[in-house]
Motif scaffolding. Sequence first.
Motif, PDB file in Angstrom:
ATOM      1  N   MET A 401       0.823  -1.212   0.000  1.00  0.00           N
ATOM      2  CA  MET A 401       0.000   0.000   0.000  1.00  0.00           C
ATOM      3  C   MET A 401       0.856   1.261   0.000  1.00  0.00           C
ATOM      4  N   GLN A 402       1.975   1.223   0.708  1.00  0.00           N
ATOM      5  CA  GLN A 402       2.843   2.394   0.792  1.00  0.00           C
ATOM      6  C   GLN A 402       3.599   2.641  -0.510  1.00  0.00           C
ATOM      7  N   ARG A 403       3.892   1.560  -1.248  1.00  0.00           N
ATOM      8  CA  ARG A 403       4.741   1.679  -2.437  1.00  0.00           C
ATOM      9  C   ARG A 403       3.961   1.479  -3.730  1.00  0.00           C
ATOM     10  N   TRP A 404       2.630   1.630  -3.696  1.00  0.00           N
ATOM     11  CA  TRP A 404       1.841   1.244  -4.861  1.00  0.00           C
ATOM     12  C   TRP A 404       2.271   1.966  -6.129  1.00  0.00           C
ATOM     13  N   SER A 405       2.290   1.206  -7.211  1.00  0.00           N
ATOM     14  CA  SER A 405       2.432   1.759  -8.554  1.00  0.00           C
ATOM     15  C   SER A 405       1.823   0.748  -9.513  1.00  0.00           C
TER      16      SER A 405
END
Length: 426
Positions: A401-405
Motif C-alpha cells: 500500500m505504501q509503495r503502490w504503482s
Amino acid sequence: MLGAFFADSVLYFGTVTNWALLEGGMISAYVILPVYLTVALYNGTYSRRALTNWQTSAFRAITALIVAAALVNLLAFFAKSNAEFSRMVFALGLVTTAVLMTAMRFGVSRVLSRKWGPTSLNKMVIHAGGPELTLPHAIHVDAREHGLVPTLDDPRALDRLSKYLRNMDEVVVSCPAEERAAWAQVLKGSGIDGEVTHQLPREIGAVGVVHYDAAGVSALKVSSGQLGIRARVAKRLFDVAVSGLVLLVAAPLMLIVALLIKLEDGGPVFFIQKRVGRGNRFFAILKFRSMRESDDSGAQSTLLEDERVTRIGRFIRRTSIDELPQLINVLKGDMSLVGPRPHALGSKAGSKLFWEVDRNYWQRHGLRPGITGLAQVRGHRGATDTETQLSNRLLADLEYMQRWSLWQDIAILAATLRVITHERAF
C-alpha cells in the motif's frame, strides 16, 4: 477545442461541405488535442479544485493550451510539416478555444458553487462526545444517535460505520481523549482523509495539524486516501481491462469446471462468503465451490487431506482455478486484481482472530482487496497456523500500500503466474 477549430475553419474558408479544404484547418486540432490533454492532466487543469475555482481552472487550462501549441509548433518545424497547417485557423482556433474553455469553466463553477458551496469535497463531522465543532457545507452526524462506535473487535460495527463514510472525501471525529486511539485506528482503514480533534496541538502551536478557526478546534490528521485520483483511475481501468479479457478467455474452462462441480454432488457451483473489503465494508466474494460443507465464518481452516474437499475441489484449489470467479468481483468493483487478500470474519492465526493479533490489521483495508498480492507472491498464503504467519502477511500488505504503482501491480501479476500451483493450497 474541436468545435472551435471547426467553426473557425468554416468561417475562414467559407464552406461547410468541402472537407478537403476544411481538413487543412482541422488537422492542427487533431494534433494539438492529445498534447493538450497530456499537459492538462499533469498541471491540475482537471483537479478537484478546478470544479469550484474558475480562475485557477481557466488559468491552468490556458497554460496547458499554450504549452501544447508551442510543442506542436516545435515538432512541426523539425518535421517540416508547417505547410500542412492553416496558420490563421490555428491562431483563431487557439483564441476561440481559450475563450470557450474559460466561459465553460466559469459557468460550471458557478453552478456547482451554488449547489455544493465553496468546496467540492464531501466532508463529514462525526460528533462522538468531543468539543463542539460546526463546519459549514459539511454533513454532521451524531455518533450515539446513529449507533456509530469505533469497536475494533466488531467487524459489523465497522461495516455500519463504513456505510456512513461511503463517498466521503474527509471525515472529522470530535471525541473525548480516551476514544482518540480507537477512532484513529478505525479511520486508518477507511481509505479516506481522517482527522480526530485534539485541543493540545492548538495550545502549543504544533505543525501538521488542521486548524478550524471558526470553531476554535484543531484536529490531528491520522489518515489519508491511499491513492490520488489519477492513480485510482489507472488502477481501475487496468483492473477492468485485464479482468474482462481473462474472463473472456477463461470462459470455456470456467464452464467445464462448473459442470464438473455440479455433476459430482449436485450442489451449488459457487461458494459465496462474506468478506471484509475496502474501508472495512462487507462484500460477497465468489469462488468455485470446492467443499461439501462450507464454513461461512472462515473459523475452520482447510486442512491437508480435509474430508470436506471434493475430488474436483482438490484439483481447482491446488491450481487456483477456484479463484477465477473473483474476476466478477473485480468487474463489480468489490475487488482489484492486486491488493491485500480479503479475509473471512472468523479467520484466526493460531487461536486469535486476525485483528486480535495486531491492531494495525485494519489499516490493510485502505485499498480494494485483491485476487493476488505482494504477500501471496512472497509465499505467505494458505492456512495461518501461527501469529507470525499473519504478521508476515500484514507487513507485506502494508508495504504494498505504501509503495503502490501500476508497474508493481503488473510485476505482482506476472509473479503470480509462477505460484498458481502451491503446496499450501489444500
